[in-house]
Design a protein around this motif. Structure first.
Motif, PDB file in Angstrom:
ATOM      1  N   THR A   5      27.298 -22.245  -2.765  1.00  0.00           N
ATOM      2  CA  THR A   5      26.659 -21.014  -2.299  1.00  0.00           C
ATOM      3  C   THR A   5      25.705 -20.483  -3.353  1.00  0.00           C
ATOM      4  O   THR A   5      25.935 -20.628  -4.560  1.00  0.00           O
ATOM      5  CB  THR A   5      27.729 -19.955  -1.959  1.00  0.00           C
ATOM      6  OG1 THR A   5      27.134 -18.868  -1.281  1.00  0.00           O
ATOM      7  CG2 THR A   5      28.457 -19.468  -3.198  1.00  0.00           C
ATOM      8  N   PHE A   6      24.633 -19.872  -2.874  1.00  0.00           N
ATOM      9  CA  PHE A   6      23.638 -19.264  -3.765  1.00  0.00           C
ATOM     10  C   PHE A   6      23.069 -18.028  -3.070  1.00  0.00           C
ATOM     11  O   PHE A   6      22.474 -18.124  -1.997  1.00  0.00           O
ATOM     12  CB  PHE A   6      22.516 -20.263  -4.079  1.00  0.00           C
ATOM     13  CG  PHE A   6      21.377 -19.668  -4.874  1.00  0.00           C
ATOM     14  CD1 PHE A   6      21.570 -19.236  -6.178  1.00  0.00           C
ATOM     15  CD2 PHE A   6      20.122 -19.529  -4.308  1.00  0.00           C
ATOM     16  CE1 PHE A   6      20.530 -18.675  -6.900  1.00  0.00           C
ATOM     17  CE2 PHE A   6      19.066 -18.985  -5.022  1.00  0.00           C
ATOM     18  CZ  PHE A   6      19.271 -18.553  -6.330  1.00  0.00           C
ATOM     19  N   ASN A   7      23.319 -16.872  -3.670  1.00  0.00           N
ATOM     20  CA  ASN A   7      22.818 -15.598  -3.143  1.00  0.00           C
ATOM     21  C   ASN A   7      23.184 -15.407  -1.673  1.00  0.00           C
ATOM     22  O   ASN A   7      22.319 -15.193  -0.811  1.00  0.00           O
ATOM     23  CB  ASN A   7      21.300 -15.502  -3.336  1.00  0.00           C
ATOM     24  CG  ASN A   7      20.909 -15.230  -4.779  1.00  0.00           C
ATOM     25  OD1 ASN A   7      21.760 -14.992  -5.640  1.00  0.00           O
ATOM     26  ND2 ASN A   7      19.622 -15.289  -5.067  1.00  0.00           N
ATOM     27  N   GLU A   8      24.477 -15.449  -1.401  1.00  0.00           N
ATOM     28  CA  GLU A   8      24.981 -15.264  -0.030  1.00  0.00           C
ATOM     29  C   GLU A   8      26.042 -14.167  -0.014  1.00  0.00           C
ATOM     30  O   GLU A   8      27.084 -14.286   0.622  1.00  0.00           O
ATOM     31  CB  GLU A   8      25.565 -16.576   0.506  1.00  0.00           C
ATOM     32  CG  GLU A   8      24.581 -17.701   0.659  1.00  0.00           C
ATOM     33  CD  GLU A   8      23.636 -17.524   1.846  1.00  0.00           C
ATOM     34  OE1 GLU A   8      23.765 -16.500   2.564  1.00  0.00           O
ATOM     35  OE2 GLU A   8      22.757 -18.384   2.047  1.00  0.00           O
ATOM     36  N   ASP A  36      29.663 -21.042  -6.971  1.00  0.00           N
ATOM     37  CA  ASP A  36      28.536 -20.119  -7.024  1.00  0.00           C
ATOM     38  C   ASP A  36      27.465 -20.747  -7.911  1.00  0.00           C
ATOM     39  O   ASP A  36      27.631 -20.862  -9.127  1.00  0.00           O
ATOM     40  CB  ASP A  36      28.994 -18.777  -7.590  1.00  0.00           C
ATOM     41  CG  ASP A  36      27.845 -17.797  -7.735  1.00  0.00           C
ATOM     42  OD1 ASP A  36      26.795 -18.005  -7.095  1.00  0.00           O
ATOM     43  OD2 ASP A  36      27.987 -16.827  -8.497  1.00  0.00           O
ATOM     44  N   ASP A  37      26.374 -21.146  -7.283  1.00  0.00           N
ATOM     45  CA  ASP A  37      25.328 -21.896  -7.992  1.00  0.00           C
ATOM     46  C   ASP A  37      24.324 -20.967  -8.658  1.00  0.00           C
ATOM     47  O   ASP A  37      23.135 -20.961  -8.341  1.00  0.00           O
ATOM     48  CB  ASP A  37      24.624 -22.833  -7.002  1.00  0.00           C
ATOM     49  CG  ASP A  37      23.695 -23.820  -7.688  1.00  0.00           C
ATOM     50  OD1 ASP A  37      23.944 -24.165  -8.860  1.00  0.00           O
ATOM     51  OD2 ASP A  37      22.717 -24.250  -7.039  1.00  0.00           O
ATOM     52  N   LEU A  44      29.146 -13.340  -6.692  1.00  0.00           N
ATOM     53  CA  LEU A  44      30.293 -13.551  -7.571  1.00  0.00           C
ATOM     54  C   LEU A  44      31.274 -12.379  -7.498  1.00  0.00           C
ATOM     55  O   LEU A  44      32.496 -12.577  -7.473  1.00  0.00           O
ATOM     56  CB  LEU A  44      29.828 -13.767  -9.002  1.00  0.00           C
ATOM     57  CG  LEU A  44      30.904 -14.211  -9.998  1.00  0.00           C
ATOM     58  CD1 LEU A  44      31.499 -15.556  -9.588  1.00  0.00           C
ATOM     59  CD2 LEU A  44      30.314 -14.307 -11.401  1.00  0.00           C
ATOM     60  N   ALA A  45      30.760 -11.164  -7.446  1.00  0.00           N
ATOM     61  CA  ALA A  45      31.630  -9.987  -7.360  1.00  0.00           C
ATOM     62  C   ALA A  45      32.426  -9.999  -6.059  1.00  0.00           C
ATOM     63  O   ALA A  45      33.621  -9.660  -6.042  1.00  0.00           O
ATOM     64  CB  ALA A  45      30.789  -8.711  -7.458  1.00  0.00           C
ATOM     65  N   VAL A  46      31.805 -10.375  -4.974  1.00  0.00           N
ATOM     66  CA  VAL A  46      32.504 -10.453  -3.691  1.00  0.00           C
ATOM     67  C   VAL A  46      33.600 -11.509  -3.754  1.00  0.00           C
ATOM     68  O   VAL A  46      34.715 -11.301  -3.258  1.00  0.00           O
ATOM     69  CB  VAL A  46      31.511 -10.761  -2.558  1.00  0.00           C
ATOM     70  CG1 VAL A  46      32.264 -10.978  -1.241  1.00  0.00           C
ATOM     71  CG2 VAL A  46      30.499  -9.632  -2.398  1.00  0.00           C
ATOM     72  N   LEU A  47      33.304 -12.631  -4.364  1.00  0.00           N
ATOM     73  CA  LEU A  47      34.298 -13.689  -4.492  1.00  0.00           C
ATOM     74  C   LEU A  47      35.502 -13.230  -5.304  1.00  0.00           C
ATOM     75  O   LEU A  47      36.654 -13.490  -4.942  1.00  0.00           O
ATOM     76  CB  LEU A  47      33.669 -14.926  -5.139  1.00  0.00           C
ATOM     77  CG  LEU A  47      32.765 -15.778  -4.243  1.00  0.00           C
ATOM     78  CD1 LEU A  47      31.985 -16.795  -5.075  1.00  0.00           C
ATOM     79  CD2 LEU A  47      33.606 -16.503  -3.187  1.00  0.00           C
ATOM     80  N   HIS A  48      35.253 -12.541  -6.399  1.00  0.00           N
ATOM     81  CA  HIS A  48      36.363 -12.051  -7.235  1.00  0.00           C
ATOM     82  C   HIS A  48      37.216 -11.043  -6.469  1.00  0.00           C
ATOM     83  O   HIS A  48      38.447 -11.028  -6.606  1.00  0.00           O
ATOM     84  CB  HIS A  48      35.822 -11.430  -8.515  1.00  0.00           C
ATOM     85  CG  HIS A  48      35.465 -12.438  -9.566  1.00  0.00           C
ATOM     86  ND1 HIS A  48      36.358 -13.384 -10.032  1.00  0.00           N
ATOM     87  CD2 HIS A  48      34.298 -12.658 -10.247  1.00  0.00           C
ATOM     88  CE1 HIS A  48      35.769 -14.126 -10.951  1.00  0.00           C
ATOM     89  NE2 HIS A  48      34.527 -13.717 -11.099  1.00  0.00           N
ATOM     90  N   ALA A  49      36.594 -10.203  -5.660  1.00  0.00           N
ATOM     91  CA  ALA A  49      37.347  -9.231  -4.869  1.00  0.00           C
ATOM     92  C   ALA A  49      38.214  -9.949  -3.832  1.00  0.00           C
ATOM     93  O   ALA A  49      39.364  -9.547  -3.582  1.00  0.00           O
ATOM     94  CB  ALA A  49      36.391  -8.259  -4.189  1.00  0.00           C
ATOM     95  N   LEU A  50      37.694 -11.021  -3.241  1.00  0.00           N
ATOM     96  CA  LEU A  50      38.459 -11.788  -2.261  1.00  0.00           C
ATOM     97  C   LEU A  50      39.608 -12.547  -2.896  1.00  0.00           C
ATOM     98  O   LEU A  50      40.662 -12.741  -2.290  1.00  0.00           O
ATOM     99  CB  LEU A  50      37.534 -12.779  -1.542  1.00  0.00           C
ATOM    100  CG  LEU A  50      36.627 -12.211  -0.462  1.00  0.00           C
ATOM    101  CD1 LEU A  50      35.623 -13.270  -0.040  1.00  0.00           C
ATOM    102  CD2 LEU A  50      37.445 -11.747   0.731  1.00  0.00           C
ATOM    103  N   LEU A  57      41.875 -19.336  -2.610  1.00  0.00           N
ATOM    104  CA  LEU A  57      40.491 -19.321  -3.073  1.00  0.00           C
ATOM    105  C   LEU A  57      40.393 -19.633  -4.565  1.00  0.00           C
ATOM    106  O   LEU A  57      41.102 -19.048  -5.385  1.00  0.00           O
ATOM    107  CB  LEU A  57      39.860 -17.952  -2.795  1.00  0.00           C
ATOM    108  CG  LEU A  57      38.401 -17.760  -3.240  1.00  0.00           C
ATOM    109  CD1 LEU A  57      37.477 -18.721  -2.515  1.00  0.00           C
ATOM    110  CD2 LEU A  57      37.977 -16.305  -3.012  1.00  0.00           C
ATOM    111  N   ARG A  58      39.522 -20.565  -4.899  1.00  0.00           N
ATOM    112  CA  ARG A  58      39.184 -20.863  -6.295  1.00  0.00           C
ATOM    113  C   ARG A  58      37.687 -20.656  -6.470  1.00  0.00           C
ATOM    114  O   ARG A  58      36.901 -20.912  -5.554  1.00  0.00           O
ATOM    115  CB  ARG A  58      39.556 -22.304  -6.663  1.00  0.00           C
ATOM    116  CG  ARG A  58      41.039 -22.610  -6.574  1.00  0.00           C
ATOM    117  CD  ARG A  58      41.306 -24.094  -6.802  1.00  0.00           C
ATOM    118  NE  ARG A  58      40.817 -24.536  -8.096  1.00  0.00           N
ATOM    119  CZ  ARG A  58      40.651 -25.835  -8.427  1.00  0.00           C
ATOM    120  NH1 ARG A  58      40.914 -26.778  -7.536  1.00  0.00           N
ATOM    121  NH2 ARG A  58      40.210 -26.166  -9.618  1.00  0.00           N
ATOM    122  N   ILE A  59      37.286 -20.217  -7.645  1.00  0.00           N
ATOM    123  CA  ILE A  59      35.881 -19.886  -7.892  1.00  0.00           C
ATOM    124  C   ILE A  59      35.381 -20.642  -9.121  1.00  0.00           C
ATOM    125  O   ILE A  59      35.990 -20.592 -10.191  1.00  0.00           O
ATOM    126  CB  ILE A  59      35.700 -18.373  -8.137  1.00  0.00           C
ATOM    127  CG1 ILE A  59      36.296 -17.561  -6.984  1.00  0.00           C
ATOM    128  CG2 ILE A  59      34.218 -18.029  -8.316  1.00  0.00           C
ATOM    129  CD1 ILE A  59      36.417 -16.072  -7.308  1.00  0.00           C
TER     130      ILE A  59
END
Length: 235
Positions: A5-8, A36-37, A44-50, A57-59
């Motif tokens: 993903t990039f800017n999504e 996150d590319d 990235l902030a949304v991913l950390h919140a999820l 989920l792994r990031i």
């Protein structure tokens, strides 16, 4: 699941929810690995919140934008499953189709190592559909990979077979041909395709054409130079 993903930022949460709904907990062991590319928005902030709510989920984050092929390879190398499913992070691939690919895998012979999504009804602009049709026809004629749609992000493949392939930028568009070059079989499976409802496309037709031609010639050269003789251990 590997999702480059990039800017999504607006697509992350809805897509993760759909993935969870398509792979219900308790019936299947899985992980969702987002790469996150190098996003410059709040992806990235949304991913950390999820992450606090979704233990599967792994990031992983690239420090700079390296492209979709690099993001997929990073995710596959970090993944712990024997089989990897990929889909684009823009929400146009339907996670419900993961089950369809798995069903096709379960009834196929073991030498089939890649199941590629086939968007039989594209939900893109007319110019993008035309460009893809032209590119697929040219690629098919030159590489003879018998794959009607290599640009679909929805794929299922064996991790070990994938990691044995030569790695280069834009390789994700040539996975069927590269798998066949390695001696494996591939299959195309019709899947759903949806219009983009959030965010903006990161590609344009000219960019794809310019890099696509040189990549196509390079893959044709790899196929021509391939040698994989049968071998057996004698003692």
């Amino acid at each position: 699941m590997v999702v480059p993903t990039f800017n999504e930022q607006d697509n992350v949460a809805p897509l993760v929810r759909e993935i969870l709904a398509s792979l219900p907990r308790g019936t299947l062991v899985f992980e969702i690995l987002y790469v996150d590319d190098g996003s410059t928005d709040d992806t990235l902030a949304v991913l950390h919140a999820l992450k606090a709510k979704v233990p599967e989920l792994r990031i992983i984050r690239h420090s700079v934008n390296a492209g979709q092929s690099a993001a997929i390879r990073t995710g596959v190398r970090a993944a712990r499953g024997e089989w990897i499913a990929t889909l684009d992070g823009d929400g146009q691939n339907d996670p419900a189709d993961i089950a369809r690919l798995c069903t096709e895998r379960d009834r196929s012979p073991p030498e089939v190592k890649l199941f590629a999504g086939w968007r039989t009804q594209r939900r893109d602009s007319r110019s993008k559909r035309w460009a893809s049709k032209w590119a697929n026809a040219l690629r098919g004629r030159l590489l003879r990979d018998d794959t009607p749609d290599t640009g679909c992000g929805m794929k299922l493949f064996e991790r070990a077979a994938y990691l044995d392939l030569p790695a280069f930028d834009h390789m994700h568009r040539f996975l069927p041909a590269l798998m066949q070059r390695a001696g494996w079989r591939t299959a195309s499976v019709p899947v759903n395709h949806r219009p983009r409802t959030r965010g903006a496309s990161k590609y344009n037709n000219l960019d794809r054409a310019l890099v696509g031609i040189s990549d196509l010639l390079g893959v044709a050269w790899l196929i021509k130079r391939a040698k994989f003789p049968a071998a057996e251990e004698l003692g």
